[in-house]
Design an enzyme around this catalytic site. Structure first.
Site, PDB file in Angstrom:
ATOM      1  N   PRO A 181      51.344 145.313  81.091  1.00 53.45           N
ATOM      2  CA  PRO A 181      51.899 146.350  81.970  1.00 53.45           C
ATOM      3  C   PRO A 181      52.964 147.208  81.275  1.00 53.45           C
ATOM      4  O   PRO A 181      53.303 148.275  81.774  1.00 53.45           O
ATOM      5  CB  PRO A 181      52.538 145.561  83.127  1.00 53.45           C
ATOM      6  CG  PRO A 181      51.954 144.190  83.051  1.00 53.45           C
ATOM      7  CD  PRO A 181      51.631 143.957  81.605  1.00 53.45           C
ATOM      8  N   ASP A 224      30.580 162.795  84.831  1.00 49.20           N
ATOM      9  CA  ASP A 224      31.433 161.777  85.447  1.00 49.20           C
ATOM     10  C   ASP A 224      32.766 162.338  85.917  1.00 49.20           C
ATOM     11  O   ASP A 224      33.302 163.240  85.318  1.00 49.20           O
ATOM     12  CB  ASP A 224      31.769 160.680  84.429  1.00 49.20           C
ATOM     13  CG  ASP A 224      30.815 159.513  84.526  1.00 49.20           C
ATOM     14  OD1 ASP A 224      30.189 159.358  85.587  1.00 49.20           O
ATOM     15  OD2 ASP A 224      30.715 158.773  83.531  1.00 49.20           O
TER      16      ASP A 224
HETATM   17  N1  4GX Z   1      47.312 146.241  82.114  1.00 48.59           N
HETATM   18  N2  4GX Z   1      48.771 141.812  82.651  1.00 48.59           N
HETATM   19  C1  4GX Z   1      48.821 140.564  80.516  1.00 48.59           C
HETATM   20  C2  4GX Z   1      50.429 138.710  80.221  1.00 48.59           C
HETATM   21  C3  4GX Z   1      51.175 139.470  79.176  1.00 48.59           C
HETATM   22  C4  4GX Z   1      52.488 139.916  79.373  1.00 48.59           C
HETATM   23  C5  4GX Z   1      53.118 140.607  78.356  1.00 48.59           C
HETATM   24  C6  4GX Z   1      51.144 140.383  77.048  1.00 48.59           C
HETATM   25  C7  4GX Z   1      52.448 140.822  77.187  1.00 48.59           C
HETATM   26  C8  4GX Z   1      48.021 144.193  82.531  1.00 48.59           C
HETATM   27  C9  4GX Z   1      47.884 145.514  83.050  1.00 48.59           C
HETATM   28  C10 4GX Z   1      48.625 143.051  83.232  1.00 48.59           C
HETATM   29  C11 4GX Z   1      49.690 140.845  83.243  1.00 48.59           C
HETATM   30  C12 4GX Z   1      47.997 141.306  81.536  1.00 48.59           C
HETATM   31  C13 4GX Z   1      50.525 140.144  82.197  1.00 48.59           C
HETATM   32  N3  4GX Z   1      50.518 139.699  78.020  1.00 48.59           N
HETATM   33  N4  4GX Z   1      47.524 144.225  81.304  1.00 48.59           N
HETATM   34  N5  4GX Z   1      49.670 139.557  81.177  1.00 48.59           N
HETATM   35  N6  4GX Z   1      48.266 145.939  84.255  1.00 48.59           N
HETATM   36  O1  4GX Z   1      49.062 143.217  84.348  1.00 48.59           O
HETATM   37  O2  4GX Z   1      47.083 145.461  81.046  1.00 48.59           O
END
Ligand code: 4GX
Length: 246
Positions: free
Chosen positions: A89, A169
């Site tokens: 995120p 699209d």
């Molecule tokens: N868009 N998440 C990853 C664990 C995490 C935290 C910090 C790496 C660094 C998300 C999103 C998402 C939640 C996936 C936390 N990994 N990833 N996870 N929205 O919410 O990509």
């Protein structure tokens, strides 16, 4: 297009790619996805991928060493990738333009995190960029990785059978899609708009363009950039704005 995915849940990625348009792209050999189990790059008896956070606090943090070793394996087996993307995120927002950029790179690694987060040194030493699929929290990077693979693969020639549909699209044009109808011509008292049954292709085209602009104006005004619209589109947008509805 080559993808390498690093995850503690390889079967989530494999299951998500088994069907549909991307699945067929893989069968055809146009898309090549390799999934790497992060635990295979641990060296301890318990195959540990996480640990308690320095400084205390709730939850666990993913360790750096397994990610570094996983990337060494990707380089050795598959060559040096053009990008190593951490899904989180905290990343820059993934959108259609980002999908287009990644599709031109040819080889992309996707790093999937779980738990509360990932040791900052993964960002510094392994990832070349960080992307987010939206402002919400999911349980791990696997579903975001599948979203990125899907959106990028659709832009690779030969994955979507009808290239015209990719160009039509929603977002290919930067605006929302127009309404679609199929038979029957009337259902529950709701008729398909006459223009679509008229056979007047030019009128159908204008109607669809106006509907798309109206929807975009109503639902996603943030997407409207008058600088990229044609004269005809600006004209239809002005009409749609005047009418407000219908
Ligand atoms: N868009 N998440 C990853 C664990 C995490 C935290 C910090 C790496 C660094 C998300 C999103 C998402 C939640 C996936 C936390 N990994 N990833 N996870 N929205 O919410 O990509």
């Amino acid at each position: 297009m080559k993808f390498d995915v690093v995850t503690i849940f390889p079967r989530m990625i494999e299951a998500g790619l088994a069907e549909g348009v991307v699945g067929r792209g893989i069968e055809k050999g146009v898309v090549d996805v390799r999934v790497h189990d992060l635990r295979a790059f641990t060296v301890d008896r318990h195959r540990t991928v996480d640990d308690v956070p320095y400084g205390g606090g709730p939850g666990m943090v993913m360790k750096v060493e397994p990610f570094v070793r996983a990337l060494e394996a990707v380089r050795a087996e598959r060559g040096t990738p053009a990008a190593v993307v951490l899904l989180s995120p905290q990343g820059r927002r993934f959108d259609q333009a980002e999908a287009g950029r990644l599709s031109a790179l040819g080889h992309v690694v996707l790093l999937c995190g779980r738990y509360e987060g990932i040791d900052e040194r993964v960002r510094d030493l392994v990832a070349t960029e960080e992307l987010s699929i939206g402002d919400f929290v999911v349980s791990g990077g696997e579903t975001p990785a599948l979203v990125v693979i899907d959106a990028v693969s659709r832009l690779v020639p030969g994955v979507v059978g009808d290239q015209e549909s990719v160009e039509q699209d929603s977002f290919a044009q930067g605006i929302l899609d127009h309404p679609h109808y199929t038979r029957p011509a009337e259902y529950a008292g709701r008729r398909v708009p006459d223009v679509l049954l008229s056979g007047h292709h030019a009128e159908v085209r204008r109607w669809r363009m106006k509907q798309a602009l109206r929807r975009t104006l109503e639902r996603r005004p943030d997407l409207i950039d008058e600088g990229v619209l044609s004269g005809e589109q600006l004209d239809l947008l002005a009409q749609a704005a005047d009418e407000e509805s219908d």
